[in-house]
Motif scaffolding. Sequence first.
Motif, PDB file in Angstrom:
ATOM      1  N   GLU A   1      -1.117   0.538   2.695  1.00 25.38           N
ATOM      2  CA  GLU A   1      -1.088   0.391   1.248  1.00 25.38           C
ATOM      3  C   GLU A   1      -0.769  -1.087   1.022  1.00 25.38           C
ATOM      4  O   GLU A   1       0.240  -1.583   1.522  1.00 25.38           O
ATOM      5  N   PRO A   2      -1.605  -1.828   0.308  1.00 25.26           N
ATOM      6  CA  PRO A   2      -1.374  -3.277   0.218  1.00 25.26           C
ATOM      7  C   PRO A   2      -0.103  -3.680  -0.516  1.00 25.26           C
ATOM      8  O   PRO A   2       0.534  -4.650  -0.150  1.00 25.26           O
ATOM      9  N   HIS A   3       0.269  -2.953  -1.544  1.00 21.49           N
ATOM     10  CA  HIS A   3       1.432  -3.323  -2.355  1.00 21.49           C
ATOM     11  C   HIS A   3       2.443  -2.184  -2.328  1.00 21.49           C
ATOM     12  O   HIS A   3       2.234  -1.148  -2.933  1.00 21.49           O
ATOM     13  N   LEU A   4       3.532  -2.408  -1.608  1.00 19.86           N
ATOM     14  CA  LEU A   4       4.584  -1.411  -1.501  1.00 19.86           C
ATOM     15  C   LEU A   4       5.707  -1.761  -2.464  1.00 19.86           C
ATOM     16  O   LEU A   4       5.852  -2.920  -2.869  1.00 19.86           O
ATOM     17  N   ALA A   5       6.515  -0.790  -2.813  1.00 22.09           N
ATOM     18  CA  ALA A   5       7.633  -1.044  -3.716  1.00 22.09           C
ATOM     19  C   ALA A   5       8.583  -2.084  -3.128  1.00 22.09           C
ATOM     20  O   ALA A   5       9.182  -2.875  -3.853  1.00 22.09           O
ATOM     21  N   ALA A   6       8.684  -2.134  -1.786  1.00 18.17           N
ATOM     22  CA  ALA A   6       9.620  -3.055  -1.126  1.00 18.17           C
ATOM     23  C   ALA A   6       8.958  -4.347  -0.660  1.00 18.17           C
ATOM     24  O   ALA A   6       9.567  -5.113   0.072  1.00 18.17           O
ATOM     25  N   GLY A   7       7.712  -4.589  -1.035  1.00 17.22           N
ATOM     26  CA  GLY A   7       7.063  -5.831  -0.630  1.00 17.22           C
ATOM     27  C   GLY A   7       5.581  -5.648  -0.369  1.00 17.22           C
ATOM     28  O   GLY A   7       5.010  -4.606  -0.651  1.00 17.22           O
ATOM     29  N   GLU A   8       5.006  -6.697   0.183  1.00 17.40           N
ATOM     30  CA  GLU A   8       3.571  -6.709   0.456  1.00 17.40           C
ATOM     31  C   GLU A   8       3.292  -6.323   1.904  1.00 17.40           C
ATOM     32  O   GLU A   8       3.919  -6.857   2.821  1.00 17.40           O
ATOM     33  N   ALA A   9       2.342  -5.436   2.093  1.00 14.61           N
ATOM     34  CA  ALA A   9       1.982  -5.002   3.443  1.00 14.61           C
ATOM     35  C   ALA A   9       1.338  -6.132   4.239  1.00 14.61           C
ATOM     36  O   ALA A   9       1.230  -6.038   5.455  1.00 14.61           O
ATOM     37  N   SER A  10       0.965  -7.198   3.569  1.00 13.20           N
ATOM     38  CA  SER A  10       0.367  -8.325   4.284  1.00 13.20           C
ATOM     39  C   SER A  10       1.319  -8.868   5.347  1.00 13.20           C
ATOM     40  O   SER A  10       0.878  -9.445   6.343  1.00 13.20           O
ATOM     41  N   GLN A  11       2.622  -8.662   5.164  1.00 14.03           N
ATOM     42  CA  GLN A  11       3.595  -9.074   6.180  1.00 14.03           C
ATOM     43  C   GLN A  11       3.325  -8.363   7.506  1.00 14.03           C
ATOM     44  O   GLN A  11       3.479  -8.952   8.575  1.00 14.03           O
ATOM     45  N   VAL A  12       2.925  -7.109   7.427  1.00 11.89           N
ATOM     46  CA  VAL A  12       2.634  -6.337   8.632  1.00 11.89           C
ATOM     47  C   VAL A  12       1.317  -6.816   9.243  1.00 11.89           C
ATOM     48  O   VAL A  12       1.202  -6.931  10.469  1.00 11.89           O
ATOM     49  N   ALA A  13       0.346  -7.125   8.409  1.00 10.07           N
ATOM     50  CA  ALA A  13      -0.924  -7.652   8.920  1.00 10.07           C
ATOM     51  C   ALA A  13      -0.695  -8.973   9.646  1.00 10.07           C
ATOM     52  O   ALA A  13      -1.270  -9.217  10.703  1.00 10.07           O
ATOM     53  N   VAL A  14       0.167  -9.826   9.104  1.00  7.16           N
ATOM     54  CA  VAL A  14       0.501 -11.095   9.757  1.00  7.16           C
ATOM     55  C   VAL A  14       1.153 -10.822  11.106  1.00  7.16           C
ATOM     56  O   VAL A  14       0.804 -11.444  12.119  1.00  7.16           O
ATOM     57  N   ALA A  15       2.096  -9.879  11.146  1.00  4.71           N
ATOM     58  CA  ALA A  15       2.756  -9.531  12.414  1.00  4.71           C
ATOM     59  C   ALA A  15       1.742  -8.984  13.418  1.00  4.71           C
ATOM     60  O   ALA A  15       1.793  -9.317  14.601  1.00  4.71           O
TER      61      ALA A  15
END
Length: 105
Positions: A59-73
């Motif tokens: 899910e790209p936009h989570l209540a606790a932040g952006e999932a893009s952080q996981v994609a970067v990891a």
Amino acid sequence: MHVLSPSRPSVLILDDYPDAAEAVALLLELAGWRAVWVDRIDTATEILRCERFDALIMEPHLAAGEASQVAVAARRLPPAVEDDLDLAHRQHSQRRRDELRADAL
């Protein structure tokens, strides 16, 4: 490290909306995938450090932040892992966008 099995691919699902995540996980499991569902960015990132997956659905936009952080990891994983990992973002439903906006107020 987890060895990929051609007979049973694995997917990590990151979504903080349980109904959607459980539905996606169930459908993928019925199709023969091993699905792991998490609802937190830090949990997804930690799991990716420890286990190898064939796909990542977020899910790209989570209540606790952006999932893009996981994609970067995921992109920082060793090349042999990154090359095999398929990334997908699930589109927001209008209801989910409204919920996120209401939570932000």
